[in-house]
Design an enzyme around this catalytic site. Structure first.
Site, PDB file in Angstrom:
ATOM      1  N   GLY A  41       0.803  -1.219   0.000  1.00  7.03           N
ATOM      2  CA  GLY A  41       0.000   0.000   0.000  1.00  7.03           C
ATOM      3  C   GLY A  41       0.834   1.266   0.000  1.00  7.03           C
ATOM      4  O   GLY A  41       0.540   2.212  -0.739  1.00  7.03           O
TER       5      GLY A  41
ATOM      6  N   HIS B 179      -3.418 -16.473 -10.494  1.00  5.77           N
ATOM      7  CA  HIS B 179      -2.352 -15.676  -9.883  1.00  5.77           C
ATOM      8  C   HIS B 179      -1.674 -16.425  -8.740  1.00  5.77           C
ATOM      9  O   HIS B 179      -1.318 -15.853  -7.729  1.00  5.77           O
ATOM     10  CB  HIS B 179      -2.922 -14.337  -9.397  1.00  5.77           C
ATOM     11  CG  HIS B 179      -1.898 -13.397  -8.830  1.00  5.77           C
ATOM     12  ND1 HIS B 179      -0.793 -12.984  -9.545  1.00  5.77           N
ATOM     13  CD2 HIS B 179      -1.811 -12.784  -7.616  1.00  5.77           C
ATOM     14  CE1 HIS B 179      -0.073 -12.163  -8.799  1.00  5.77           C
ATOM     15  NE2 HIS B 179      -0.663 -12.032  -7.620  1.00  5.77           N
TER      16      HIS B 179
ATOM     17  N   MET C 204       5.161  -5.413  -6.367  1.00  3.53           N
ATOM     18  CA  MET C 204       3.699  -5.466  -6.422  1.00  3.53           C
ATOM     19  C   MET C 204       3.113  -4.063  -6.443  1.00  3.53           C
ATOM     20  O   MET C 204       2.121  -3.808  -7.126  1.00  3.53           O
ATOM     21  CB  MET C 204       3.152  -6.263  -5.227  1.00  3.53           C
ATOM     22  CG  MET C 204       1.643  -6.465  -5.256  1.00  3.53           C
ATOM     23  SD  MET C 204       1.023  -7.429  -6.654  1.00  3.53           S
ATOM     24  CE  MET C 204      -0.074  -6.224  -7.422  1.00  3.53           C
TER      25      MET C 204
END
Length: 311
Positions: A13, A177, A227
């Protein structure tokens, strides 16, 4: 355009928020939410970066203020992998988190495009779909599992192996995934030839790349930075398409025609309503066809677990 990052205090995040603060179009609003009390501070920190993107952070039990008016919601909330865990081990914690967030989205921003990063994506996306269906607000064009990390890893590893610029390499990745459900279509990479041995080794490395990072971090985390970059790439593509840019194509895990599984990752043309068209993934090599056939039981099983959980 308002983009909400849910799980914004975590490793993914924070990386994602940093990238979006720098790269969202001028005039965008970026909302950060996490249960962790540090979240408004993350937003304060990022607010000092001189870009024309406004940012606000929210903490506590209720994500509603961050979700209000959101056009795009990117969900990275949940626990990360640790050594010895696979993505399925994450299910016990993360499934409940995604379910409760989907319930909030259904009430607060039901027309937002939602991109799910929280693993296991094969299962968390069907959970969100079931919750949104129950609430009567499900639109399959607006729900995505973000599989872009498999794509950027494929592009990177191919470029390294063949001494090419990664920016010139395009690798479609289909299936799911996690593990064997990740299928890079190396036969479709333009301007590059592979031996059978290279294809087998590359495919295995791409499928296990998450574990490679978990082990390299020696218990200190998982693939958070790459990511974050992958989610930013997908999020920015979605924003561009929502704003009317033509021919925006990214691979994503979406509900399709159900030829192989109810949810399947493949190239998607993005548009003003989200997924404008699910594109054909083209011809497969014999190796790829065999890999696809052998993954489907696993993929369909992962999806069924999510559907059952959400009942």
């Amino acid at each position: 355009m308002k983009v909400a990052v849910i799980g914004a205090a975590g490793g993914i995040g924070q990386a994602l928020a940093l990238l979006l603060k720098n790269r969202l179009p001028a005039g965008s609003d970026l909302a950060l939410y996490d249960i962790a009390p540090v979240t408004p501070g993350v937003a304060a920190d990022l607010s000092h970066i001189p870009t024309p993107v406004s940012i606000k952070g929210y903490a506590g039990e209720d994500p509603t203020p961050a979700l209000e008016g959101a056009d795009v919601v990117l969900i990275s909330a949940g626990v990360a992998r640790k050594p010895g865990m696979d993505r399925a081990d994450l299910f016990n914690v993360n499934a409940g988190i995604v379910k409760s967030l989907a319930e909030k989205i259904a009430v607060t921003c039901p027309t937002a495009c939602v991109g799910i990063i929280t693993n296991p994506v094969n299962t968390t996306v069907p959970i969100a779909a079931e919750v949104l269906k129950k609430a009567g607000v499900y639109d399959k064009r607006r729900l995505f599992g973000i599989t872009t990390l498999d794509v950027i890893r494929s592009e990177t590893f191919v470029a390294e192996l063949k001494d090419k610029d990664p920016g010139d390499i395009r690798v479609p990745v289909i299936g799911g995934h996690s593990g064997v459900t990740i299928l890079p279509l190396l036969s479709q990479v333009e301007g590059v030839e592979f031996t059978d041995e290279e294809i087998a080794a590359l495919t295995t490395r791409i499928q296990n790349a998450g574990t490679e990072v978990v082990e390299a971090k020696a218990g200190g985390g998982s693939a958070t930075l790459s990511m974050g970059q992958a989610a930013c790439r997908f999020g920015l593509a979605l924003v561009k398409a929502l704003q009317g840019e033509e021919n925006v194509i990214e691979c994503a895990y979406v509900e399709g025609e159900g030829e192989h599984a109810p949810f399947f990752a493949q190239p998607v043309k993005l548009g003003k309503e989200g997924a404008e068209a699910i594109l054909s993934y083209g011809e497969l090599s014999d190796f790829e066809r065999n890999a696809l056939d052998s993954m489907l039981e696993t993929l369909n099983g992962d999806i069924e677990i999510g559907v059952e959980f959400a009942k």
